[in-house]
Design a protein around this motif. Structure first.
Motif, mmCIF file in Angstrom:
data_model
loop_
_atom_site.group_PDB
_atom_site.id
_atom_site.type_symbol
_atom_site.label_atom_id
_atom_site.label_comp_id
_atom_site.label_asym_id
_atom_site.label_seq_id
_atom_site.Cartn_x
_atom_site.Cartn_y
_atom_site.Cartn_z
ATOM 1 N N ILE A 12 -0.005 4.289 -6.953
ATOM 2 C CA ILE A 12 -0.772 3.354 -7.255
ATOM 3 C C ILE A 12 -0.906 2.988 -8.837
ATOM 4 O O ILE A 12 -2.283 2.195 -9.124
ATOM 5 N N LEU A 18 -6.125 -0.513 -5.706
ATOM 6 C CA LEU A 18 -5.114 -0.466 -4.686
ATOM 7 C C LEU A 18 -5.770 1.198 -4.204
ATOM 8 O O LEU A 18 -4.302 1.637 -3.532
ATOM 9 N N GLU A 21 -4.308 2.139 -1.027
ATOM 10 C CA GLU A 21 -3.569 2.829 0.030
ATOM 11 C C GLU A 21 -3.388 3.847 -0.421
ATOM 12 O O GLU A 21 -2.371 4.749 0.728
ATOM 13 N N LYS A 24 -4.860 5.090 3.132
ATOM 14 C CA LYS A 24 -4.590 4.780 5.160
ATOM 15 C C LYS A 24 -3.806 5.485 5.378
ATOM 16 O O LYS A 24 -3.044 5.799 6.242
ATOM 17 N N ARG A 25 -2.730 6.489 4.306
ATOM 18 C CA ARG A 25 -1.888 7.506 4.949
ATOM 19 C C ARG A 25 -2.564 8.935 5.627
ATOM 20 O O ARG A 25 -3.610 8.734 5.359
ATOM 21 N N GLU A 257 7.657 0.269 2.942
ATOM 22 C CA GLU A 257 6.336 1.028 3.695
ATOM 23 C C GLU A 257 6.813 1.592 4.934
ATOM 24 O O GLU A 257 6.965 2.704 5.188
#
Length: 277
Positions: A12, A18, A21, A24-25, A257
């Motif tokens: 990112i 961001l 991002e 969230k993983r 994704e």
């Protein structure tokens, strides 16, 4: 043996808008550096505290600071670069980082000096900082100007016993090593297996004369366009202990994704990472 899969802030470009991002993983670790400013760094730390993820700092802490200057001037005098790096080591050791990673050894091209002596002089300083602040320092050998493999080749010829004496860890950047060593990549890596604590995982995509980092994916093993890296990942997972496998890719490759998640799942199966805690 407990490996961890992580994500790099490079995906990112360390953009604070961001950060979500990265979080969230379903991964246990984030490696990040080159924050826009102090506010951005504090924002990241606040988000981190709300999770059970670990983090490592990829020096430099802030964008525009020294990245390559510990051994020779690239954008800053080495004396200033060492002062900057020590300040970063001190700061992140207080903040609970797992490690701080620095580009070392970095040579822009072949040196006229004695590379082994130059590298050991740097190791002495890094070892002193590691002891002083009680945080693991991880050295990432890098390609130089115009893909010069000088630094990686010098390390390949450097005595393991001398490296062991100074107690530093290593990061293997899969892309840099493939570009430097080609079919000999595994031989280059094997020599250093006891010191490897971080692996930067990506494949190499070619655009004419240029190359970019692309997410790893099992389809690359037989597509004739990318490098086969399965055997490298399996070796690193089997022969190295407690490694952070950090997924890296260039943001503008704009992967789907689905591709990213399939690549992560493939790596997880290869290294048999335990359940996410």
């Amino acid at each position: 043996m407990s490996h961890r899969i992580g994500i790099s802030g490079s995906v990112i470009l360390s953009d604070s808008k961001l950060f979500h991002e990265l979080f969230k993983r379903n991964m246990r670790h984030i490696e990040i550096g080159e924050f826009q400013d102090q506010e951005s760094f504090h924002c990241f730390l606040e988000m981190l505290r709300e999770t059970n993820k670990s983090f490592g700092l990829h020096s430099p802490l802030f964008r525009g600071q020294s990245k390559y200057d510990l051994l020779e001037k690239i954008s800053m005098n080495p004396e200033e670069a060492w002062i900057q790096f020590e300040a970063e080591v001190e700061k992140v050791s207080r903040l609970g980082a797992e490690y701080i990673l620095v580009h070392f050894p970095y040579f822009k091209k072949e040196t006229s000096g004695n590379p082994a002596e130059i590298i050991e002089e740097g190791l002495k300083k890094l070892s002193a900082l590691q002891r002083k602040y009680g945080i693991m320092i991880v050295c990432e050998p890098k390609l130089g100007f115009k893909q010069s493999p000088a630094g990686i080749n010098y390390l390949d010829r450097f005595p393991v016993e001398t490296w062991r004496k100074w107690g530093l860890s290593l990061c293997i950047d899969i892309g840099d090593y493939i570009l430097a060593a080609g079919e000999n990549t595994l031989n280059y890596i094997e020599k250093w297996s006891e010191f490897v604590k971080v692996v930067h995982l990506h494949n190499v995509g070619y655009q004419g004369e240029k190359y970019i980092w692309v997410p790893v994916h099992p389809s690359h093993e037989n597509d004739g366009k990318h490098h086969k890296i399965k055997n490298l990942i399996e070796f690193l997972a089997k022969d190295c202990k407690d490694v952070f496998f950090v997924m890296e890719y260039t943001q503008h490759t704009n992967p789907t994704e689905k591709m990213v998640e399939e690549g992560i799942g493939w790596v997880r199966a290869l290294i048999e990472e335990g359940p996410v805690r």
